[in-house]
Design a protein around this motif. Structure first.
Motif, short mmCIF file in Angstrom:
data_model
loop_
_atom_site.label_atom_id
_atom_site.label_comp_id
_atom_site.label_asym_id
_atom_site.label_seq_id
_atom_site.Cartn_x
_atom_site.Cartn_y
_atom_site.Cartn_z
N ASN A 153 6.39 8.32 12.43
CA ASN A 153 7.84 8.13 12.22
C ASN A 153 8.26 6.69 12.50
O ASN A 153 9.05 6.11 11.77
N LYS A 154 7.71 6.11 13.55
CA LYS A 154 8.03 4.72 13.91
C LYS A 154 7.56 3.76 12.81
O LYS A 154 8.30 2.86 12.40
N LYS A 211 9.85 4.12 9.72
CA LYS A 211 11.18 3.52 9.92
C LYS A 211 11.12 2.01 9.95
O LYS A 211 11.91 1.33 9.28
N GLU A 212 10.22 1.45 10.73
CA GLU A 212 10.16 0.00 10.91
C GLU A 212 9.68 -0.75 9.66
O GLU A 212 9.98 -1.92 9.50
N ARG A 246 4.98 10.86 16.26
CA ARG A 246 5.88 9.82 16.76
C ARG A 246 5.51 8.46 16.18
O ARG A 246 6.37 7.70 15.75
#
Length: 152
Positions: free
Chosen positions: A119-120, A123-124, A116
């Motif tokens: 992935n964050k 993306k960010e 998690r």
């Protein structure tokens, strides 16, 4: 182990390197080891097979560049472990400040939390994360039982 060596031979030769007897000795030592080894410890295991310390260092550098092994630096000393077969999305290490042992922390729940977080971050920040080095430092269970150990 022979099957593993054939696999590594293909990786090494496909990158233009020779798969020498010395490289095989270093790889066999890493494959067989259940602990994290530094170059000198690997050398102790292979020196009787006419493998020099410089050859150990060169082999480790190449294996690391080919993502066959993982290098972990602790207090200026590099330790090595096999990487290519782990298949783990997260690999956490713990180093004991008293006995200097290094151990792997395997926890399914932590792996999900890491995925998690990974992935964050991707993306960010518009990144692709391919690896992570997480080192926890403290006292192992054996050293915690030692009444003479002071903690901060």
């Amino acid at each position: 182990m022979e099957k593993d060596l054939i696999y590594f031979k293909k990786i090494i030769e496909n990158k233009g390197y020779k798969f020498t007897r010395q490289k095989q000795c270093v790889l066999k030592t890493l494959i067989k080891s259940s602990i994290h080894l530094n170059a000198e410890e690997i050398y102790i295991n292979v020196k009787n097979y006419s493998v020099g310390l410089a050859t150990v260092y060169r082999s480790l550098k190449m294996f690391s560049e080919l993502n066959i092994i993982k290098e972990i630096s602790i207090n200026g000393v590099n330790y090595y472990e096999m990487k290519i077969f782990s298949g783990k999305p997260l690999h956490i290490h713990f180093k004991c400040i008293k006995c200097n042992s290094i151990m792997d922390i395997d926890n399914k729940s932590l792996e999900l939390d890491y995925l998690r977080l990974n992935n964050k971050i991707e993306k960010e920040n518009n990144l692709i994360v391919s690896d992570a080095n997480i080192m926890l430092i403290g006292l192992c269970s054996k050293c915690r039982e030692d009444k003479n150990v002071k903690t901060n």
